[in-house]
Design a protein around this motif. Structure first.
Motif, mmCIF file in Angstrom:
data_model
loop_
_atom_site.group_PDB
_atom_site.id
_atom_site.type_symbol
_atom_site.label_atom_id
_atom_site.label_comp_id
_atom_site.label_asym_id
_atom_site.label_seq_id
_atom_site.Cartn_x
_atom_site.Cartn_y
_atom_site.Cartn_z
ATOM 1 N N ARG A 49 5.572 -11.911 -3.698
ATOM 2 C CA ARG A 49 5.313 -10.510 -3.306
ATOM 3 C C ARG A 49 5.369 -9.592 -4.524
ATOM 4 N NH1 ARG A 49 8.760 -12.383 0.857
ATOM 5 N NH2 ARG A 49 10.585 -11.228 0.162
ATOM 6 N N LEU A 50 6.305 -9.895 -5.465
ATOM 7 C CA LEU A 50 6.429 -9.048 -6.662
ATOM 8 C C LEU A 50 5.200 -9.182 -7.567
ATOM 9 C CD1 LEU A 50 10.210 -9.595 -7.385
ATOM 10 C CD2 LEU A 50 9.084 -7.375 -7.009
ATOM 11 N N HIS A 51 4.679 -10.405 -7.674
ATOM 12 C CA HIS A 51 3.464 -10.606 -8.466
ATOM 13 C C HIS A 51 2.317 -9.781 -7.883
ATOM 14 C CE1 HIS A 51 0.434 -12.570 -10.887
ATOM 15 N NE2 HIS A 51 -0.247 -12.840 -9.786
ATOM 16 N N SER A 52 2.212 -9.826 -6.564
ATOM 17 C CA SER A 52 1.149 -9.080 -5.887
ATOM 18 C C SER A 52 1.345 -7.560 -6.047
ATOM 19 C CB SER A 52 1.141 -9.462 -4.405
ATOM 20 O OG SER A 52 0.313 -8.603 -3.669
ATOM 21 N N LEU A 53 2.595 -7.107 -5.889
ATOM 22 C CA LEU A 53 2.872 -5.666 -6.028
ATOM 23 C C LEU A 53 2.530 -5.187 -7.441
ATOM 24 C CD1 LEU A 53 3.937 -3.048 -4.798
ATOM 25 C CD2 LEU A 53 6.249 -3.733 -5.498
ATOM 26 N N GLY A 54 2.832 -6.025 -8.425
ATOM 27 C CA GLY A 54 2.487 -5.676 -9.806
ATOM 28 C C GLY A 54 0.994 -5.462 -9.968
ATOM 29 N N GLU A 55 0.185 -6.254 -9.252
ATOM 30 C CA GLU A 55 -1.272 -6.083 -9.343
ATOM 31 C C GLU A 55 -1.719 -4.774 -8.695
ATOM 32 O OE1 GLU A 55 -2.868 -9.784 -7.820
ATOM 33 O OE2 GLU A 55 -2.834 -10.660 -9.851
ATOM 34 N N PHE A 56 -1.090 -4.429 -7.568
ATOM 35 C CA PHE A 56 -1.367 -3.117 -6.957
ATOM 36 C C PHE A 56 -1.039 -1.987 -7.943
ATOM 37 C CE2 PHE A 56 -1.460 -5.268 -2.861
ATOM 38 C CZ PHE A 56 -2.174 -4.434 -2.026
ATOM 39 N N THR A 96 0.840 -1.206 0.000
ATOM 40 C CA THR A 96 0.000 0.000 0.000
ATOM 41 C C THR A 96 0.877 1.258 0.000
ATOM 42 O OG1 THR A 96 -0.132 -0.237 2.398
ATOM 43 C CG2 THR A 96 -2.018 -1.024 1.123
ATOM 44 N N ALA A 97 1.986 1.219 0.739
ATOM 45 C CA ALA A 97 2.897 2.372 0.758
ATOM 46 C C ALA A 97 3.638 2.496 -0.576
ATOM 47 C CB ALA A 97 3.893 2.235 1.910
ATOM 48 N N SER A 98 3.982 1.347 -1.190
ATOM 49 C CA SER A 98 4.614 1.398 -2.517
ATOM 50 C C SER A 98 3.676 2.070 -3.524
ATOM 51 C CB SER A 98 4.917 -0.021 -3.026
ATOM 52 O OG SER A 98 5.796 -0.700 -2.164
ATOM 53 N N THR A 99 2.383 1.739 -3.413
ATOM 54 C CA THR A 99 1.408 2.291 -4.352
ATOM 55 C C THR A 99 1.215 3.786 -4.113
ATOM 56 O OG1 THR A 99 0.354 0.129 -4.363
ATOM 57 C CG2 THR A 99 -0.904 1.958 -5.289
ATOM 58 N N GLU A 100 1.230 4.180 -2.841
ATOM 59 C CA GLU A 100 1.162 5.626 -2.544
ATOM 60 C C GLU A 100 2.374 6.346 -3.129
ATOM 61 O OE1 GLU A 100 0.805 6.130 1.697
ATOM 62 O OE2 GLU A 100 -1.078 4.994 1.735
ATOM 63 N N ALA A 101 3.552 5.728 -3.023
ATOM 64 C CA ALA A 101 4.768 6.345 -3.584
ATOM 65 C C ALA A 101 4.671 6.425 -5.104
ATOM 66 C CB ALA A 101 6.004 5.551 -3.168
#
Lengths: 200, 200
Positions: free
Chosen positions: B133-140, B99-104
């Motif tokens: 985790r990277l797969h999930s972050l990509g979806e975010f 969530t913080a990565s997406t805010e950034a």
């Protein structure tokens, strides 16, 4: 070398550092970096060349752009290369007179420290009056570097006499060469760059 | 094109943007830039990749590093590419939660505007838990980009399934490929990058 140090090098300067005009997208910086990697250096290179910038503009942004790039690794280096834009005439006057260019160079050297610094002088362009100013600016830079104990690489004498460089610059925008010209410039810088990397 | 606009593109991100590990010193950024030049784009590319940086660190420095590079030219673009460092575990916790990565990411998109933005998602590494985790972050990231009307290029699915990428990463430092892996990643990005460049 037995254990290659983790080298971090920033190349800061103008469009020649950025490699403007090279369709291979390497410029002289990519070529001398590849040569160093090929010789076993463990090296991360950051290209901080910005088109159109004078010595003063590079010095102004240097400290804040070096900080995030030289925070890791165990051998920090900075290559400074600018000057052509200083010698461009605007309304009959140079953008930056040579004494001010030299002050900016010294300011950049200070901003780079404690990293070790190498200065690469400005190359020739397709205008003989400006080439006269570039030759003179190179002498200012060489003297300032000698005074500071910073190694200086002259590129003017080699490029002004290089038929490939001159032809590509003339057939280009009057300032930037293409792939062969950048390869020639890399050839001028490579040996002193590698010698400087070998110093500890 | 009849009159190619003077394009200025900044690629901002982490070590994958910087091309860490590529002895050819091109990385995926140099390769997609060369492909664009080859197709007639008049393009100046600035590489603002810094090793080890998370989404937050890239967003923090973005505005001040874009300013001098997007002050000239007549079409300004920014490519954002980060995320792998966010998903690294330190003392059992990720450096930056998604969530913080997406805010950034959204903060970086804001800092880049009014330049047009393309987001390139993080590739696979040599650790299956981190790959989850990277797969999930990509979806975010994909969802946030869709919400913002910003094009997003997924690189995870292609790299996690690419035997050349996986082998070079495994035989390297566990994160970065060599020349062939970067060429494969460039192959993933090239078509959407060129399509994005063609949009006006």
């Amino acid at each position: 070398m037995l254990t290659a140090p983790d080298l971090r090098i920033c190349f800061a300067g103008d469009s020649y550092v950025a490699g403007t005009g090279d369709p291979a997208c390497l410029g002289w910086v990519g070529r001398v970096t590849a040569a160093a990697v090929d010789r076993g250096h463990r090296l991360t290179a950051y290209n901080l060349g910005v088109r159109g910038e004078t010595s003063c503009q590079v010095a102004d942004r240097l400290g804040r752009e070096l900080a995030p790039r030289l925070s890791a690794g165990d051998d920090h280096r900075v290559v400074l290369a600018f000057g052509v834009n200083d010698t461009v005439l605007v309304d009959g006057r140079v953008r930056v007179p040579p004494t001010a260019s030299t002050e900016a160079l010294l300011r950049a050297v200070d901003a780079a420290r404690p990293a070790r610094v190498l200065v690469v002088g400005p190359p020739a362009v397709d205008d003989e009056a400006q080439n006269g100013r570039l030759h003179s600016l190179g002498e200012f830079f060489a003297a300032a570097c000698a005074d500071q104990g910073v190694p200086y690489v002259d590129t003017f004498d080699a490029t002004v006499a290089d038929s490939t460089w001159r032809r590509e610059v003339r057939e280009g925008d009057g300032f930037h060469p293409g792939t062969a010209g950048y390869a020639a410039l890399a050839g001028v810088v490579e040996a002193p760059f590698l010698a400087w990397l070998a110093t500890t």
